[in-house]
Write a protein that holds these residues in place. Sequence first.
Motif, PDB file in Angstrom:
ATOM      1  N   VAL A 371     -56.564  10.696   4.065  1.00  0.00           N
ATOM      2  CA  VAL A 371     -57.161  11.660   4.747  1.00  0.00           C
ATOM      3  C   VAL A 371     -58.327  12.065   3.969  1.00  0.00           C
ATOM      4  O   VAL A 371     -59.515  12.348   4.432  1.00  0.00           O
ATOM      5  CB  VAL A 371     -56.438  12.737   5.230  1.00  0.00           C
ATOM      6  N   GLU A 372     -58.175  12.260   2.874  1.00  0.00           N
ATOM      7  CA  GLU A 372     -59.202  12.788   1.743  1.00  0.00           C
ATOM      8  C   GLU A 372     -60.325  11.664   1.565  1.00  0.00           C
ATOM      9  O   GLU A 372     -61.609  11.847   1.634  1.00  0.00           O
ATOM     10  CB  GLU A 372     -58.513  13.246   0.447  1.00  0.00           C
ATOM     11  N   LEU A 373     -59.982  10.499   1.623  1.00  0.00           N
ATOM     12  CA  LEU A 373     -61.115   9.404   1.614  1.00  0.00           C
ATOM     13  C   LEU A 373     -61.978   9.434   2.869  1.00  0.00           C
ATOM     14  O   LEU A 373     -63.214   9.359   2.673  1.00  0.00           O
ATOM     15  CB  LEU A 373     -60.211   8.003   1.155  1.00  0.00           C
ATOM     16  N   GLN A 374     -61.118   9.547   4.025  1.00  0.00           N
ATOM     17  CA  GLN A 374     -62.090   9.697   5.323  1.00  0.00           C
ATOM     18  C   GLN A 374     -63.071  10.709   5.002  1.00  0.00           C
ATOM     19  O   GLN A 374     -64.195  10.665   5.500  1.00  0.00           O
ATOM     20  CB  GLN A 374     -61.147   9.919   6.253  1.00  0.00           C
ATOM     21  N   ARG A 375     -62.543  12.149   4.703  1.00  0.00           N
ATOM     22  CA  ARG A 375     -63.305  13.212   4.584  1.00  0.00           C
ATOM     23  C   ARG A 375     -64.466  13.038   3.520  1.00  0.00           C
ATOM     24  O   ARG A 375     -65.703  13.395   3.836  1.00  0.00           O
ATOM     25  CB  ARG A 375     -62.649  14.387   4.100  1.00  0.00           C
ATOM     26  N   ILE A 376     -64.252  12.392   2.521  1.00  0.00           N
ATOM     27  CA  ILE A 376     -65.281  12.032   1.327  1.00  0.00           C
ATOM     28  C   ILE A 376     -66.275  11.285   2.107  1.00  0.00           C
ATOM     29  O   ILE A 376     -67.716  11.542   2.041  1.00  0.00           O
ATOM     30  CB  ILE A 376     -64.807  11.249   0.228  1.00  0.00           C
ATOM     31  N   CYS A 377     -66.272  10.373   2.868  1.00  0.00           N
ATOM     32  CA  CYS A 377     -67.018   9.215   3.683  1.00  0.00           C
ATOM     33  C   CYS A 377     -67.860  10.302   4.543  1.00  0.00           C
ATOM     34  O   CYS A 377     -68.880  10.006   4.742  1.00  0.00           O
ATOM     35  CB  CYS A 377     -66.301   8.202   4.450  1.00  0.00           C
TER      36      CYS A 377
END
Length: 515
Positions: A371-377
């Motif tokens: 989820v955090e990787l999605q948000r970073i992108c």
Amino acid sequence: QEELEQKIRKTLKIGKHDLQEIELLRRSIDARKKSELKYVYQLDVKVKDENAVLRKAKNNQIVKAEKKPYVFPKSGEQTLVHRPVIIGSGPAGLFCAYVLAKHGYRPLVLERGESAEQRKKSVDAFWKTGVLNPESNVQFGEGGAGTFSDGKLNTSVKDPSGRNREVLRIFTECGAPEEILYDQKPHLGTDQLIGIVTTMRKKIEAWGGEVRFGAKVTDFGIENGRLTSVTVNETEKIAAETAVLAIGHSARDTFFKLCENKISMEAKSFAVGVRIEHPQKMITEDQYGPEAPDFLGAAPYKLTNQCENGRGVYSFCMCPGGQVVAASSEPGHLCVNGASLNARAGRNANAALLVNVTPDDLPSDDPLAGVELQRICERAAYRLGGSNWNAPAQLVGDFLAERASTTCGKVKPTYPLGVTWTAIDESLPQHIIESLRLGIPLLGKKLRGYDHPDAVLTGVETRSSSPVTVTRDRECHAVSTPGLYPCGEGAGYAGGIMSAATDGIRCAKALIADL
């Protein structure tokens, strides 16, 4: 129809009066020879003397048809004190509620977003003005994320029990055209889906169910390891010993609340990438040839390739004659998706172009690291676009040459809030960028013009699937929390309208068998 009947009689060696009924099971297009396009049919036929026809059959394509209607279990032994709660009204939640309501269970459906009709107004306002409603958008609301997509109803999931057919039958029961029962690649555009899901809701209510909008589940009551209640909008506690968790792949706040309540979850593989746009005319001619008849409509494609770095690059959710749309659900986080109306009459084709992200790619073993990787992108894409919901875009030719784009070429982007020409590298992890650069030329060898320098890449596509799994056993029970039934795409058990809907039916069947 007349040609089809003649072909059947010739194949079965029977007369005109021996053919009694025809049921079309599957129709696909054979486009291997562009000069000789053909339909391929699978049919059930009823004839006057079936055994005589089977004795004469020299063709192994002629077999005795065996139909197995989808059967639900008898009710279980456990008494249901409170009505079952369904959290979410995407395909998983809606089909689960439909089946439960039809069998007399009077479910309560809690949906954080708006009804399909009101939701479309909110989505249209966002695409026109950039004013986002975080609770009702492309991701949240009646019908789920699939309502604002191409509405594809094909699935690669094998289903000997007949759930896939049951989903299609329910769709037609609620207003979908009968072609979806037999077309190899059936679809329902956004314009049709809104009316269909509304009809499904009205049937659920007519059978004693209740659907509440603007009802976000914000907490779970758990006592002695069992579900006892759900809290709505942080204030209203609803007693419940059973709840179907059909929250969708973008309910990030709910994922965090599940973690807080120590409900068993784990990170799973998902995919991120971009949308790629081409002229639809080019795609159709590549697939069907330049002389293809108009009635075949806009052609789809499906591509995949393994790159030399070991990563797979593949197309997903291809939208013939559609547009790239703003699919964000959080302020300051930009993501895109694709959508088509039923007619698929737009000038461009678009598809997600994706690369897998595995748990090994994530910086930690936290179940919500994906989820955090999605948000970073998404935050990076928002900044690259100019922080005003413009999407970052780049021409394929510039992307392959590793230079920023400054303007469009022959392909005009369809993203409704406008694009900012740039280099998309900063919005995605390096292994994704590297794989896309390796994969696009290879896909161009499979579909002529796919790597055309004027094709448009729009970023970022991050919501193709859920990055988490809420773990359950084979009977659909959450392994950590009896009474909770993780369901559909958000819980990690589906990937599209059909697989989510069939999982909704599966969870309904499990609940009926229990209670």
